[in-house]
Write an enzyme that holds these catalytic residues in place. Sequence first.
Site, PDB file in Angstrom:
ATOM      1  CG  ASP A   1      -2.144   0.871   1.002  1.00  0.00           C
ATOM      2  OD1 ASP A   1      -3.170   0.646   1.666  1.00  0.00           O
ATOM      3  OD2 ASP A   1      -2.062   1.768   0.137  1.00  0.00           O
TER       4      ASP A   1
HETATM    5  C1  GLC Z   1      -4.227   4.387  -0.211  1.00  0.00           C
HETATM    6  C2  GLC Z   1      -5.140   3.203  -0.040  1.00  0.00           C
HETATM    7  C3  GLC Z   1      -5.112   2.259  -1.198  1.00  0.00           C
HETATM    8  C4  GLC Z   1      -4.903   3.038  -2.477  1.00  0.00           C
HETATM    9  C5  GLC Z   1      -3.499   3.613  -2.427  1.00  0.00           C
HETATM   10  C6  GLC Z   1      -3.187   4.472  -3.653  1.00  0.00           C
HETATM   11  O1  GLC Z   1      -3.604   4.725   0.979  1.00  0.00           O
HETATM   12  O2  GLC Z   1      -5.025   2.465   1.173  1.00  0.00           O
HETATM   13  O3  GLC Z   1      -6.368   1.552  -1.209  1.00  0.00           O
HETATM   14  O4  GLC Z   1      -5.046   2.181  -3.605  1.00  0.00           O
HETATM   15  O5  GLC Z   1      -3.279   4.366  -1.247  1.00  0.00           O
HETATM   16  O6  GLC Z   1      -3.964   5.636  -3.634  1.00  0.00           O
END
Ligand code: GLC
Length: 683
Positions: free
Chosen positions: A223
């Site tokens: 993430d």
């Molecule tokens: C965020 C989310 C994830 C998302 C990523 C990119 O923090 O947890 O679901 O796809 O960052 O934006």
Amino acid sequence: MKYDVKNFTIEEKIKLLSGKNNWETNDLDGKLPSVFLADGPHGLRKTNDEQTKCGTVPATAMPSLAVLSSSWDRELCYLNAQTIADDCIENNVDVLLAPGVNIKRSPLCGRNFEYFSEDPYLTSELASSYVDGLQDRGVGTCVKHYCLNNKEYERIYQSSEVEERALREIYLKSFERIVKKAKPLTIMCSYNKVNGVPMTENKWLLKDVLRDEFGFDGLIMSDWCAVKNPYKSAKATLDLEMPARSLSYPILKEAYDRGLITEEEIDFCVQNLFNLIERLENMKEKRKVSFSIKERHENAVKIASESIVLLKNDGVLPIKSGNVLISGNKLNEPAIGGGGSSNVKPRTKVLSLQEELEKQGNIAKLSTVSASISETWSKQVYVVYDKAYESDSVILLITSKMGEDQDRQSIKLAPMIEDFINQVAKNNKKVTVCLFTGSAVDMSAWIDNVSAVIWCGFAGEGVFSALAQILTGKISPSGKLSESYPLSIDDTPTGLNLGDAFVDNYSEGLMVGYRYYDKYNKNVLFPFGYGLSYANFEYSDLNIEKQTGTDYIVKFKIKNTSDIDAKEISQVYVKDVCSSVIRPEKELKGFSKNLIKAGETVEVSILLDKSSFSYYSVPLKSDYVENGWFEILVGSSSKDIKLVGKIKINLPETEQISTEYVKTVDEIYDNYWGNIVFSMPED
Ligand code: GLC
């Protein structure tokens, strides 16, 4: 293999373990193609580095996954994903960072609108169709967030503490089934720790379980900003750190130079990136846009119209005529999506409910007053009360936002809003409340005072067109809840507890959602799988046909006894009547959604297999079916069971843990004691 680690230097390979920027993988200055990653589960959110994180290209704003899952319709999930795929193809996005499949453990979780359900079977069935819908059009998916990221509170630091059966049967089960059924190209590793180890370094869950046991052979990305230590993550087989972080290369290079990470370990991760690139190239010929912009909008309307849930109706709906007042809060900023990374900027103008109703006609006279209900009263509300009194019926659009990075502190509506609803209901006896909320709501303060309640959730750009069709009876509502609505947060397994910022103890174990309310006989406001229709249905003729030791076909009939065509979602639950281990009262193991014309009858067939009866045996380290009686429960919701059947599973004794003694206990003791000679000492 088109791309082979042997053709790259160690320095190049280390660079590939982190992104090129916020959204692209490293291309080694053109030596490789970059893979463009973009959110999100409800439509394309494609930002670039110049835009703010919430800036995005216009796209089709689809219903949130919580709404989509209320359709209980695999084909609709596929269509939903195919619609988003078109926006991805037009914007050169290779992988969509979706779907989110975390289990809704607490209704307080701020991202519940982004997830499917409290049940892993429903989640994985629908999410697998969603993955297929995108990947069949050449767009990769990223199933997230692996795993046990079930709230936003301290998500980067807090450890989800869970015992293994709950881990396997509830929290990993969705990922396991989706990996095996739909083969997603990528998986996103979550921020949190599991049992004390950061997921980004959790080699047991990333490699031993996800890759070796479940058979996942794709790329695991972090993430965003979840990686704590890049070389420990790579050693745990987290292939790609996102987004790019300049610090990572020197850390990884020094770790390699000091022998803390081997070239073989680096190659393992890099090869997964190469495989992703090659798979995407092999899917290129599928990347053909198939829906026009207008058709994409129509898909969004169709999906919302088959997902919205009618929760209460004393007969006030459908509204056929009369002077209708439309009011509520945030009328000018309808909640078509939730906050955070799943945000989508709708390309198509979102018409108001009044405009959509006028387009539909057949409501004599419409009047709309926008009441700005907020922390402070405004005189506007008195205008609403006055208008309500002179109207034949009232439609209240009530929005309560939620979003990433924050959990709710309550599942009730704001006191001002509850009071507003009750005041309007004092002035008009035909009030319909339409909820634009992301997850379960405690309605105890006002629900008895209103005539109807419709849950719209965050239903995308088509929400008001869909809602207008349902309010006027052009279509019958057919959605059913994919999460339980408790009477109060105090009735939920976790209450207001979100953990102590270090540990969140999943002490309820397997008993999540309806499993909990069943096990402890707790009443709920609306049960899992509940939703009303304008039609009525009768269930009959249950017949269970054995195919093999654990494969059965469950057949039953449903008659639409009303004078309107409508869709009905039937559900099949399985109950292990007598088990050697703790098991939920019943578990969802099948469902079907069928269009049944007025007065007609359809026969539904649902296949059960070994996974319908098994539990995870920790000592055996595998799913296990224990011989004995099982009940097959056919219901229109988890609480409204219509038909019950019984089957006895009798697998070969060689496949069973011993539960019966080979000899009787007496024989054993006789033999045992019988063989012992007691020699009493001589006097
Ligand atoms: C965020 C989310 C994830 C998302 C990523 C990119 O923090 O947890 O679901 O796809 O960052 O934006």
